[in-house]
Structures are given as structure tokens and as C-alpha cells.
Design a protein around this motif. Structure first.
Motif, PDB file in Angstrom:
ATOM      1  N   HIS A   8      -9.651  -5.187   8.925  1.00 49.81           N
ATOM      2  CA  HIS A   8      -9.095  -4.497   7.754  1.00 49.81           C
ATOM      3  C   HIS A   8      -9.801  -3.160   7.522  1.00 49.81           C
ATOM      4  O   HIS A   8      -9.149  -2.168   7.159  1.00 49.81           O
TER       5      HIS A   8
ATOM      6  N   ALA B 177      -8.421  -0.687   9.937  1.00 50.44           N
ATOM      7  CA  ALA B 177      -7.059  -0.280   9.589  1.00 50.44           C
ATOM      8  C   ALA B 177      -7.045   0.702   8.424  1.00 50.44           C
ATOM      9  O   ALA B 177      -6.130   1.526   8.312  1.00 50.44           O
ATOM     10  N   MET B 178      -8.063   0.655   7.573  1.00 52.69           N
ATOM     11  CA  MET B 178      -8.126   1.561   6.426  1.00 52.69           C
ATOM     12  C   MET B 178      -8.466   2.985   6.812  1.00 52.69           C
ATOM     13  O   MET B 178      -8.368   3.895   5.980  1.00 52.69           O
TER      14      MET B 178
ATOM     15  N   SER C 104      -6.773   4.695   8.841  1.00 54.00           N
ATOM     16  CA  SER C 104      -5.513   5.384   9.110  1.00 54.00           C
ATOM     17  C   SER C 104      -5.016   6.066   7.844  1.00 54.00           C
ATOM     18  O   SER C 104      -5.154   5.543   6.730  1.00 54.00           O
TER      19      SER C 104
ATOM     20  N   SER D  90      -2.815   4.155   5.340  1.00 54.10           N
ATOM     21  CA  SER D  90      -3.345   3.025   4.585  1.00 54.10           C
ATOM     22  C   SER D  90      -3.488   3.388   3.114  1.00 54.10           C
ATOM     23  O   SER D  90      -3.870   4.512   2.765  1.00 54.10           O
ATOM     24  N   ARG D  91      -3.205   2.436   2.240  1.00 51.41           N
ATOM     25  CA  ARG D  91      -3.315   2.672   0.798  1.00 51.41           C
ATOM     26  C   ARG D  91      -4.776   2.793   0.375  1.00 51.41           C
ATOM     27  O   ARG D  91      -5.069   3.246  -0.736  1.00 51.41           O
TER      28      ARG D  91
ATOM     29  N   TYR E 188      -7.071   4.482   2.257  1.00 52.68           N
ATOM     30  CA  TYR E 188      -7.644   5.557   3.082  1.00 52.68           C
ATOM     31  C   TYR E 188      -8.509   6.502   2.260  1.00 52.68           C
ATOM     32  O   TYR E 188      -9.532   7.014   2.739  1.00 52.68           O
TER      33      TYR E 188
ATOM     34  N   GLN F 198     -14.090   0.838   0.772  1.00 54.94           N
ATOM     35  CA  GLN F 198     -13.222   0.255   1.796  1.00 54.94           C
ATOM     36  C   GLN F 198     -13.781  -1.073   2.296  1.00 54.94           C
ATOM     37  O   GLN F 198     -13.030  -2.032   2.508  1.00 54.94           O
TER      38      GLN F 198
END
Length: 213
Positions: A130, A133-134, A136, A139-140, A142, A149
Motif C-alpha cells: 500500500h 502504491a501511494m 503514484s 493515489s488519493r 499521494y 502515508q
């Protein structure tokens, strides 16, 4: 009438080992084999299978994420209600027999045989996944700082593997355990629906679809 017809159940002794017996529903077994092997063959032959599944998952999360979160909140609330209501005192077994396992033994088996392996692996892998993925821009999370994060990654992991996840198992498994150990019904999900749709339909094609899903 078709939905209420009772499929033929096959039972007998295993030809390879006489000490083993079997009891199967050919409809459920055949459809399950077709679906599982169809999926395996599709993944093995279609080079874009992974991409298609990723797109499908993204679509489901985008449009039905609210349903997933709401369902887990409801399941969690329901599990808490069962714990502190009179239904929490119901024993999953014959009324005249003592429990086979102690609370500590039963609780230990849940983690060692149930989700122990998953926790051992995903307890580390999922927060890292996770967090990665953050990074990117889509991503909400980011815009958050690295520390924020990391905290959000842990929160998501707790949501997947914490109390709400266990509550989901309760909703699916508790009716099955109750009907099997208390009422001695067959160990099938369709047995839980006898009181709702009647034995005719629960033992028929509708019951097959319930067991299949």
C-alpha cells in the motif's frame, strides 16, 4: 418446479481406499470443476488476463468500494451485537455435551489453522504494498507526507486483517456451524437457507447455486 427439483446425490466407498467414503452433489461438483479449470485455462492462454483482471478490480473498487466498506462496518456491528447479546451464549454443539475445546484452544486454532499463514506474510507485505502504491500520482494519499502515508498503509492493512475481517468470517461461517453442530444439518451453505426458502428449494437447484457461489 425446475428450481425446486432435488438433484441426485451420489455416495459410496472410495474405490482406491475402502476406508474412505464420499458424498457429493454432481451438479455442484461438475460446475465447480468447469468454472475453476476454465479460469485456470483462460489465465494460462490469454496474455492479457492479468491486465483484464486488474482493470476489472479497479472498476469494482471505483464503483462498489462504498458497498465493500459499508458491508464490513455492518458485519462488524453485527458481530459485536452477537458477542454481548443473549445469542452469544448459544453453544455450537449438542446441549447435553460439554465443549470439545477450551476457549483458548479454540481461539488458538482460529489463528494457527485459519489466518496464521496470511498474517505471517501479509502482515509485512501488505503495508509495504500500500505504501508503494501511494507513490503514484493517481493515489488519493499521494499528497501526504511519508509518515502519514505509512500510517494510512497500516490503517488499510488493519481494515483488511483486523476485527472487520474476522467479522466477515463470522457472518459466513457462524450460520454454517450452527446448523451443522446444533441441528446436525449437512455442512453446506444451502442448509442455512432452509428456514428462509424451504427445504425443497434449498435442496434443489437454488441450493446448488448457493453452494457453488
Amino acid at each position: 418446479q425446475v428450481c425446486g427439483c432435488i438433484p441426485h446425490h451420489v455416495s459410496g466407498k472410495c474405490p482406491l481406499c475402502s476406508c474412505m467414503s464420499y458424498y457429493i452433489n454432481p451438479v455442484v461438483m461438475t460446475l465447480a470443476i468447469i468454472i475453476i479449470w476454465g479460469f485456470v485455462i483462460w489465465c494460462a492462454t490469454d496474455e492479457l488476463a492479468n491486465e483484464r483482471m486488474t482493470e476489472t478490480q479497479a472498476w469494482v473498487v471505483k464503483y462498489f468500494g462504498w458497498f465493500y466498506v459499508s458491508a464490513l462496518v455492518i458485519f462488524g456491528s453485527f458481530a459485536i451485537y452477537l458477542c454481548f447479546s443473549k445469542f452469544g451464549d448459544i453453544k455450537l454443539g449438542p446441549a447435553d455435551e460439554p465443549p470439545k475445546y477450551s476457549m483458548m484452544t479454540w481461539f488458538s486454532m482460529l489463528f494457527s489453522a485459519g489466518i496464521g499463514t496470511g498474517l505471517y506474510f501479509f502482515g509485512v507485505a501488505e503495508p509495504v504494498y500500500h505504501l508503494a502504491a501511494m507513490q503514484s500520482g493517481s493515489s488519493r494519499w499521494y499528497h501526504l507526507t511519508d509518515n502519514q502515508q505509512a500510517m494510512e498503509a497500516m490503517n488499510i492493512t488493519w481494515f483488511h486483517w483486523g476485527f472487520t475481517a474476522s467479522a466477515t468470517y463470522v457472518v459466513a461461517a457462524l450460520p454454517l456451524a450452527y446448523h451443522h453442530h446444533v441441528h446436525n444439518d449437512p455442512l453446506r451453505e444451502s442448509s442455512c437457507f432452509i428456514v428462509l426458502i424451504g427445504e425443497k428449494y434449498a435442496e434443489g437447484l437454488i441450493g446448488c447455486l448457493i453452494d457453488l457461489t
